[in-house]
Scaffold this active site. Sequence first.
Site, mmCIF file in Angstrom:
data_model
loop_
_atom_site.group_PDB
_atom_site.id
_atom_site.type_symbol
_atom_site.label_atom_id
_atom_site.label_comp_id
_atom_site.label_asym_id
_atom_site.label_seq_id
_atom_site.Cartn_x
_atom_site.Cartn_y
_atom_site.Cartn_z
ATOM 1 N N LYS A 1 0.830 -1.218 0.000
ATOM 2 C CA LYS A 1 0.000 0.000 0.000
ATOM 3 C C LYS A 1 0.860 1.262 0.000
ATOM 4 O O LYS A 1 0.404 2.325 -0.438
ATOM 5 C CB LYS A 1 -0.960 -0.003 1.198
ATOM 6 C CG LYS A 1 -1.864 -1.242 1.275
ATOM 7 C CD LYS A 1 -2.514 -1.602 -0.028
ATOM 8 C CE LYS A 1 -3.420 -2.824 -0.006
ATOM 9 N NZ LYS A 1 -2.881 -4.074 0.484
ATOM 10 N N TYR B 1 -11.855 -15.239 2.609
ATOM 11 C CA TYR B 1 -10.872 -14.190 2.899
ATOM 12 C C TYR B 1 -10.397 -14.273 4.350
ATOM 13 O O TYR B 1 -11.228 -14.349 5.263
ATOM 14 C CB TYR B 1 -11.503 -12.811 2.643
ATOM 15 C CG TYR B 1 -10.602 -11.670 3.073
ATOM 16 C CD1 TYR B 1 -9.586 -11.221 2.242
ATOM 17 C CD2 TYR B 1 -10.749 -11.079 4.329
ATOM 18 C CE1 TYR B 1 -8.740 -10.200 2.648
ATOM 19 C CE2 TYR B 1 -9.907 -10.051 4.740
ATOM 20 C CZ TYR B 1 -8.902 -9.624 3.897
ATOM 21 O OH TYR B 1 -8.058 -8.624 4.303
ATOM 22 N N TYR C 1 -2.591 -12.675 3.004
ATOM 23 C CA TYR C 1 -2.281 -12.383 1.594
ATOM 24 C C TYR C 1 -1.088 -13.194 1.085
ATOM 25 O O TYR C 1 -1.228 -14.062 0.236
ATOM 26 C CB TYR C 1 -1.984 -10.884 1.413
ATOM 27 C CG TYR C 1 -3.159 -9.998 1.685
ATOM 28 C CD1 TYR C 1 -4.117 -9.776 0.700
ATOM 29 C CD2 TYR C 1 -3.326 -9.371 2.919
ATOM 30 C CE1 TYR C 1 -5.209 -8.955 0.948
ATOM 31 C CE2 TYR C 1 -4.411 -8.559 3.166
ATOM 32 C CZ TYR C 1 -5.349 -8.350 2.183
ATOM 33 O OH TYR C 1 -6.425 -7.551 2.421
#
Length: 337
Positions: free
Chosen positions: A49, A263, A289
């Site tokens: 990010k 998720y 992730y």
Amino acid sequence: MHLARFPRRRYTPYWTPIEPMPFLSAALGGPELWIKRDDMLGLASGGNKTRKLEFLVADALAQGADTLITVGAVQSNHCRLTLAAARREGLECQLVLEERVPGSYSADASGNNLLFRLLGAERVEVVPGGGDLAATMQGLANDLAAQGRTAYVIPGGGSNALGALGYVACADEVLAQTFDLSLALDHVVVSSGSGGTHAGLVAGFHAAQAGLPVTGISVRAERVAQETKIRALADDALRLAGAAPGVPSEAVVVDDAYVGPGYSLPTDAMAEAVRLFARHEGILLDPVYTGKTAAGLIGLVRQGRFEPGERVLFVHTGGSPALYAYQDDVLAGAHGG
Ligand SMILES: *Cc1c(COP(=O)(O)O)cnc(C)c1O
């Protein structure tokens, strides 16, 4: 395409390393595995990010914002890094946390949640999974406007066209760096979540006509929906950058076989991948992730999808603070492995 024309803040004063993974490559007996260390990007504990925020925060400052508002899951790396960027810029930051797994929010959880508190989010709103996140963020922005303040709303994962430019820039970085290393890559494997990372890389390699295939490992969505989203976002990023859109459908490849039950929910393959990277290369992945993405890389190697002499680059997108919120999951079965 000339990205220097875009306002950009700098949070990483160097190119992140590209390193070989000789011990993992030997253990798997497949292609030559390499890693792009985007876990070493700047801001608190790094991760992908940061590249998106360089463009997004520059835009917020240009618009005179005094507060960043964004959204993520309860252990969001994106929220942690947006908050860190706000602190670096003297801005306030408010977070909307989506409880994608019912009951998963705990105010005193460790991992990224600890860092939300340490970095001092001005306000945290927890909403149930599937709620209207954009409306919740707009509500916070309206409250601020009523106080004479100016908010800048960043979408989940920073994955709009402007944020994706961070990974268009990363594609250029990878090409320049591998030229310098005389490293002729054959394939790139990356995580595919909110999509700005995968889409930005595809857009950047497409614009450079690099002929370098990218496989995105989904951490949430089903393949067709994710491929459609990535292709649209890649084209949006190219248009914004002043390049011709038209990424062909065969350049957008998503493998959704490693999501598991959903998720952020742990899988055995994720736990194995986290342990293999730690024990063979001393590299920390994360359970949500990069652990699942590495499970995808390992799965592709075991399926024989790469030739023995090929060179495959795994993009490490960060996330290790979440290890401390999922410790039982990553250590499950660890004694044998
Ligand atoms: C957000 C995130 C991703 C996914 O990137 P997207 O651009 O949202 O697809 C991958 N790894 C980590 C550690 C992340 O925080």
